[in-house]
Motif scaffolding. Structure first.
Motif, mmCIF file in Angstrom:
data_model
loop_
_atom_site.group_PDB
_atom_site.id
_atom_site.type_symbol
_atom_site.label_atom_id
_atom_site.label_comp_id
_atom_site.label_asym_id
_atom_site.label_seq_id
_atom_site.Cartn_x
_atom_site.Cartn_y
_atom_site.Cartn_z
ATOM 1 N N THR A 78 0.838 -1.197 0.000
ATOM 2 C CA THR A 78 0.000 0.000 0.000
ATOM 3 C C THR A 78 0.870 1.243 0.000
ATOM 4 O O THR A 78 1.875 1.315 0.705
ATOM 5 C CB THR A 78 -0.909 0.015 1.242
ATOM 6 N N GLN A 79 0.477 2.201 -0.790
ATOM 7 C CA GLN A 79 1.142 3.501 -0.772
ATOM 8 C C GLN A 79 0.062 4.568 -0.756
ATOM 9 O O GLN A 79 -0.816 4.606 -1.620
ATOM 10 C CB GLN A 79 2.045 3.672 -1.993
ATOM 11 N N ILE A 80 0.103 5.421 0.262
ATOM 12 C CA ILE A 80 -0.883 6.479 0.414
ATOM 13 C C ILE A 80 -0.141 7.797 0.551
ATOM 14 O O ILE A 80 0.553 8.024 1.547
ATOM 15 C CB ILE A 80 -1.790 6.253 1.646
ATOM 16 N N ALA A 81 -0.269 8.647 -0.433
ATOM 17 C CA ALA A 81 0.371 9.973 -0.429
ATOM 18 C C ALA A 81 1.867 9.857 -0.116
ATOM 19 O O ALA A 81 2.417 10.603 0.691
ATOM 20 C CB ALA A 81 -0.321 10.883 0.593
ATOM 21 N N GLY A 82 2.525 8.884 -0.753
ATOM 22 C CA GLY A 82 3.953 8.709 -0.558
ATOM 23 C C GLY A 82 4.333 7.894 0.658
ATOM 24 O O GLY A 82 5.512 7.609 0.876
ATOM 25 N N PRO A 134 5.988 -1.060 -9.956
ATOM 26 C CA PRO A 134 5.596 0.219 -9.355
ATOM 27 C C PRO A 134 4.113 0.508 -9.590
ATOM 28 O O PRO A 134 3.442 -0.190 -10.353
ATOM 29 C CB PRO A 134 6.478 1.210 -10.095
ATOM 30 N N LYS A 135 3.629 1.566 -8.917
ATOM 31 C CA LYS A 135 2.273 2.026 -9.156
ATOM 32 C C LYS A 135 2.302 3.151 -10.189
ATOM 33 O O LYS A 135 3.327 3.811 -10.402
ATOM 34 C CB LYS A 135 1.647 2.528 -7.851
ATOM 35 N N ASN A 136 1.174 3.366 -10.786
ATOM 36 C CA ASN A 136 1.087 4.395 -11.819
ATOM 37 C C ASN A 136 1.427 5.757 -11.222
ATOM 38 O O ASN A 136 0.899 6.155 -10.189
ATOM 39 C CB ASN A 136 -0.320 4.423 -12.421
ATOM 40 N N GLY A 137 2.350 6.464 -11.879
ATOM 41 C CA GLY A 137 2.727 7.806 -11.441
ATOM 42 C C GLY A 137 3.875 7.840 -10.458
ATOM 43 O O GLY A 137 4.278 8.922 -10.017
ATOM 44 N N ASN A 138 4.430 6.696 -10.100
ATOM 45 C CA ASN A 138 5.550 6.676 -9.150
ATOM 46 C C ASN A 138 6.751 7.438 -9.709
ATOM 47 O O ASN A 138 7.081 7.346 -10.896
ATOM 48 C CB ASN A 138 5.981 5.243 -8.851
ATOM 49 N N ARG A 139 7.407 8.200 -8.815
ATOM 50 C CA ARG A 139 8.686 8.841 -9.131
ATOM 51 C C ARG A 139 9.760 8.040 -8.407
ATOM 52 O O ARG A 139 9.737 7.920 -7.184
ATOM 53 C CB ARG A 139 8.694 10.302 -8.684
#
Length: 781
Positions: free
Chosen positions: A367-371, A703-708
Motif C-alpha cells: 500500500t502507498q498512500i500519499a507517498g 511500481p504504481k502508476n505515477g511513481n517517481r
C-alpha cells in the motif's frame, strides 16, 4: 466578678498588668511549634513504608507520629522523665537537684529538664543556652501543658528528638538503625534509642560504643528493677548488640515516591499500592531485567490497576539498573512512541460509528498512500484479513487503511477524550503514522484509558444498561480518595459497551494465535484481552492486558532511546505481562452487554452485509445505524455443464448454463490471499469461444502508476536495477513485458522482471496469454 471589680477599683495598675500578663501568656506559645521541613513519606495501603524522600534541609525527619510505641514510651519516660504524667511541665525537685549537682561539680553534669521542656527547646532550636532561656522554656512548657495532652506532648518529643547524624524522630531512627518499624523494636533496641536524644553523638559506628552500651544497660537495669520487664527479658536484652551501620530506608517504590512528592512534598501519604504485590512484581521485573540486559536493554516499567476503583495496586517505574542507564527516570510517566498499542481504540471507534464489522475483510496488500508505504512487522502480506484478526495480529497495513477510511482528523480528535499525555499535536503533524507509533504517550495514561473502557463495560452490565457521565477519569493513588463516576445516563460516554466488548473479544483472540511459535509462553487458561506494541527501530516494547478486574501495563526499552534488536512487544513485554497476571487473582471474562446488540446477517466469507448471492451467517453487532456496504466480493458467474469454464452470452445460452455464486477478490488481494488460504478457488477461465468482458486479472504490485523512482547505487558504484512485480489471478499464465513499446521479457508463475531504465518518463506495459493488458507510467530520477 464582684471581687475582680473591687480589686480593679483598688489596684487598677495591678489589674491591667495581670490582664496583659495573662494575654501574653496565652499567646506566647506559637500555634505551630515545629516549622522544620519534613520528608515525603509514602506508605502502602497496609501501612508499610514503601519509600521516602529526605527533607529539604537534608534531615531524615518524618511527619509527626500518631502514636508512641509502648516499649519506647516506657524507656524514654524511665530515662528522661519518670514523673512526666504528674508534673505541670517542669519538675521543681529535679531542677533543685540539678542546680546543686552542677554547683558542686563546677560544671553542668546533670539536667533537670522535663520532656515538655525538651520539646520547647527542640522547637526553639538555635537559641543560646542560658538561665534566661531556661526561664523562657519553663514558661512555655507550662503553657504547652495547658494546651496539649500529655500523650500529644510525648508524640511531639518522639517525632522531633535528635537521634544522631541527620536522623530526627523515633520512626526514622528505628528504620535507620535497626531496619524496623518503631512498634517492632525489642526492649534493647527501644532502650538504645531512648538514651540517644540525651547524647546523639554516641550512635556513630565505631565511636563511643562502650558509653552507649553502658547507658543502654543502665536503663535496662532500671526497667528490671521497676519490674517493667522480667528477668528473662532483661538477660536477653543485655545480649543484644548495638547498631554498627545505618540501614537504607525501604525503596519498594522509589519512582512512586518521586511522582507523589511533586504535589505532596513533605507529607505522609498512604497510597493504594499493595506492599506484597509490589514486592512480588519488583522481583519479577528484576528477573526479566537480568535476561534482557544481556541484549543491552536496561529499563522497564509496570503498572497494575484495579478496574473497579481505578486504584493503582503496583507502580514500578524502572528496573534496579545503574545511574549510567537512567535508573532514576520514571518510565511510567515518560512519553514514548506508542507503537501499535492504540490500534484497539481505532477498532472501537469504527465499530461505534457503524463503519466496521468484526469479520469484514480488510485489504492487506502493498500500500502507498500519499507517498507513505506502511509495512507489516513480519514484512508479509495476507491479501485480505478479517478486521478482528487484523487487530489480534497487530497488522499495520490494515490499520493504516482503516484509519484513512475512518478519517485521520476524526480519530485524532477522539483521542483528546482519553487525555493521552504526549499526543498534543494536530492530525497533519502525525499523519497516518499515528496508528503505528507516530505519536507518543505514557504507560499511566494508556493503562488509564483501557481501565476506563473496561469499567464502562462493567458498569453497563450492572446499572440496567446505563453509562456513567464521568467514566473516563484519572487514576487513584491515595487511600483517602475515591472516584466520582458522576450521574447515570442512557447516552454513551465515548464508545458504546457493545463496541468495547467486541474490541476486547478481538484482543482476547490474540491468545489463540494459530500455531505461531512466538506465542508459546501464553497460558491459555487465562482470559485476557491484551495488545502488544513495538515502536520503530525497536526502541519501545509495550504490552497491556485487560480483565474485568485488572489492567496490567508493561513497557520495556532503554530510557535514552537506544533501540535494540529483538526488543518487541511479543518477545520482551508480553512474557512479563503474563508473569504479572500469574500473581493476580483469576478474573471472569466480561459479560456481554446484550442490550447493546442486535443480530444481522453477513456474508460468511467476506463479513460484509449480506446479498442475495452469498452464503450467510448471523452475527451480533452494536445496535446502531450501519454504514458498512453490501458484499462486493461475491459475484454470480455462469459455467458450462462440466463447471470447467465460464461462459457468457457471447458463446452460450445463459438459461442452460450453470449459475453459481463465487467469492472473488481483486487480483492483488487474491495474489497474497491464496498463499495463506489454500481452499480459495480462482475463477475458471472463459471458454475459448467466449469474448472476455470481465475486469483485468492482473494488477501491478510495483511500481504504481505515477511513481517517481530514484535508482540507488550499490557499494561497487553500479546502479541497482528496478524490480517490476505483477500479481495475476492465474500465476501460471504467461505474461509479456514491454518498456516503452519494446519487448523486454516474459514470466510465468513468478511475475517479476528487472530493468535498468534511463532517467525520464517511461511506460511499462504487460500482456498476458489471454490478451489482457495493462500499463503504468513512471518517472526515473
Amino acid at each position: 466578678m464582684k471581687r475582680i471589680r473591687s480589686f480593679g477599683r483598688r489596684h487598677p495598675k495591678k489589674l491591667i498588668f495581670l490582664v496583659v500578663f495573662l494575654i501574653a501568656y496565652y499567646f506566647c506559645l506559637p500555634k505551630k511549634l515545629f516549622k522544620s521541613p519534613t520528608a515525603t513519606v509514602v506508605e502502602s495501603k497496609q501501612g508499610a513504608l514503601l519509600g521516602a524522600m529526605i527533607a529539604d534541609d537534608g534531615q531524615w525527619r518524618f511527619a509527626e507520629v500518631d502514636s508512641v510505641p509502648y516499649k519506647f514510651r516506657t524507656c524514654i519516660l524511665q530515662f528522661e522523665d519518670a514523673y512526666f504524667y504528674k508534673h505541670p511541665g517542669f519538675n521543681p525537685a529535679a531542677i533543685v537537684k540539678a542546680v546543686g549537682a552542677n554547683i558542686n561539680a563546677g560544671r553542668t553534669v546533670r539536667g533537670g529538664s522535663t520532656i515538655t521542656q525538651q520539646v520547647i527547646r527542640l522547637a526553639r532550636s538555635g537559641k543560646t543556652r542560658s538561665y534566661f532561656e531556661k526561664g523562657i522554656e519553663l514558661i512555655l512548657a507550662t503553657r504547652l501543658e495547658l494546651s496539649r495532652s500529655k500523650d500529644d506532648i510525648l508524640k511531639l518529643y518522639a517525632s522531633h528528638a535528635p537521634f544522631g547524624g541527620n536522623v530526627v524522630g523515633i520512626e526514622v531512627a528505628a528504620w535507620r538503625y535497626f531496619g524496623l518499624r518503631p512498634h517492632q523494636l525489642s526492649w534493647a533496641e527501644s532502650a538504645t534509642l531512648a538514651v540517644l536524644p540525651n547524647a546523639p553523638s554516641l550512635i556513630y559506628p565505631g565511636k563511643n560504643q562502650e558509653k552507649l552500651l553502658s547507658k543502654r544497660n543502665r536503663l535496662l537495669k532500671k526497667l528490671f528493677k521497676e519490674k517493667l520487664i522480667d528477668r528473662t527479658t532483661y538477660d536477653l536484652a543485655l545480649l543484644e548488640g548495638l547498631p554498627q551501620k545505618p540501614y537504607q530506608l525501604p525503596k519498594a517504590a522509589p519512582h512512586l515516591v518521586q511522582y507523589l512528592a511533586k504535589e505532596n512534598k513533605g507529607k505522609r501519604i498512604k497510597s493504594t499500592v499493595d506492599v506484597n504485590l509490589q514486592a512480588t512484581i519488583n522481583a519479577i521485573v528484576q528477573k526479566h531485567h537480568q535476561n534482557l540486559k544481556q541484549n543491552q536493554v536496561h529499563n522497564a516499567a509496570v503498572l497494575v490497576l484495579d478496574v473497579h476503583t481505578r486504584k493503582v495496586l503496583s507502580y514500578v517505574g524502572n528496573t534496579p539498573t545503574s545511574k549510567e542507564h537512567q535508573k532514576d527516570v520514571d518510565m511510567v510517566q515518560a512519553n514514548r512512541s506508542t507503537g501499535s498499542i492504540i490500534k484497539p481504540l481505532l477498532y472501537s471507534a469504527m465499530l461505534d460509528a457503524g463503519e466496521l464489522l468484526p469479520d469484514m475483510l480488510v485489504a492487506d496488500i502493498p500500500t502507498q498512500i500519499a507517498g507513505y508505504s506502511p509495512e507489516n512487522f513480519n514484512e508479509n502480506y495476507g491479501g485480505a484479513v478479517e478486521a478482528k484478526k487484523a487487530l489480534a495480529r497487530s497488522l499495520n497495513i490494515p490499520a493504516v487503511r482503516l484509519l484513512k477510511e475512518y478519517g485521520l482528523e476524526k480519530f485524532r480528535d477522539q483521542l483528546d477524550v482519553f487525555q493521552l499525555g504526549g499526543i498534543n499535536k494536530s492530525a497533519d503533524h502525525y499523519g497516518l503514522t499515528l496508528i503505528l507509533g507516530g505519536a507518543e504517550s505514557n504507560l499511566w495514561d494508556l493503562c488509564k484509558t483501557y481501565a476506563n473502557l473496561a469499567s464502562t463495560l462493567n458498569h453497563f452490565n450492572t446499572t440496567s444498561s446505563e453509562y456513567f457521565k464521568n467514566e473516563f477519569t484519572d487514576l487513584i493513588l491515595k487511600t483517602n480518595q475515591t472516584v466520582d463516576f458522576g450521574e447515570l445516563s442512557t447516552e454513551k460516554t465515548v464508545f458504546d459497551a457493545g463496541s468495547i466488548y467486541l474490541t476486547f473479544e478481538a484482543m482476547r483472540e490474540v491468545n489463540r494465535p494459530e500455531g505461531d511459535e512466538s506465542w508459546q509462553f501464553f497460558d491459555s487458561s487465562k482470559e485476557i484481552a491484551w495488545k502488544t506494541g513495538t515502536s520503530f527501530g525497536n526502541k519501545d516494547a509495550w504490552a497491556i492486558g485487560v480483565t474485568a478486574d485488572h489492567v496490567v501495563g508493561i513497557w520495556f526499552g532503554n530510557a535514552d532511546g537506544e533501540g535494540r534488536p529483538n526488543v518487541t512487544g511479543v518477545t520482551s513485554a508480553a512474557p512479563l505481562l503474563f508473569d504479572v497476571f500469574d500473581v493476580l487473582p483469576q478474573s471472569k471474562w466480561f459479560q456481554k452487554p446484550l442490550d447493546e446488540f442486535v443480530d444481522i446477517e453477513v456474508c460468511t466469507q467476506s463479513g460484509y452485509l449480506t446479498t442475495d448471492i452469498c452464503p450467510k451467517k448471523t452475527i451480533s453487532i452494536p445496535n446502531k445505524q450501519n454504514y458498512v456496504s453490501e458484499c462486493k466480493y461475491h459475484q454470480m458467474v455462469y459455467l458450462d455443464r462440466a463447471k470447467q469454464f465460464r461462459v457468457n452470452s457471447s458463446c452460450a445460452q445463459l438459461a442452460s448454463a450453470v449459475s453459481e455464486s463465487w467469492f472473488v477478490l481483486p487480483p492483488l488481494m487474491q495474489f497474497y490471499y491464496r498463499s495463506t488460504h489454500p481452499t480459495y478457488k480462482s475463477l475458471p477461465p472463459f471458454r475459448n469461444d467466449c469474448i472476455n468482458t470481465s475486469v483485468s486479472p492482473m494488477e501491478f504490485i510495483y511500481p504504481k502508476n505515477g511513481n517517481r523512482i530514484t535508482l540507488t547505487k550499490g557499494f561497487d558504484g553500479k546502479t541497482n536495477e528496478l524490480i517490476l512485480k505483477l500479481a495475476h489471478t492465474k500465476p501460471e499464465t504467461e505474461v509479456y513485458w514491454y518498456l516503452d513499446e519494446t519487448f523486454i521479457g516474459q514470466t510465468r508463475n513468478f511475475h517479476e522482471i528487472a530493468i535498468l531504465p534511463k532517467k525520464g518518463q517511461h511506460k511499462v506495459m504487460v500482456l498476458d496469454a489471454y490478451g489482457n493488458e495493462m500499463f503504468v507510467s513512471i518517472q526515473i530520477e
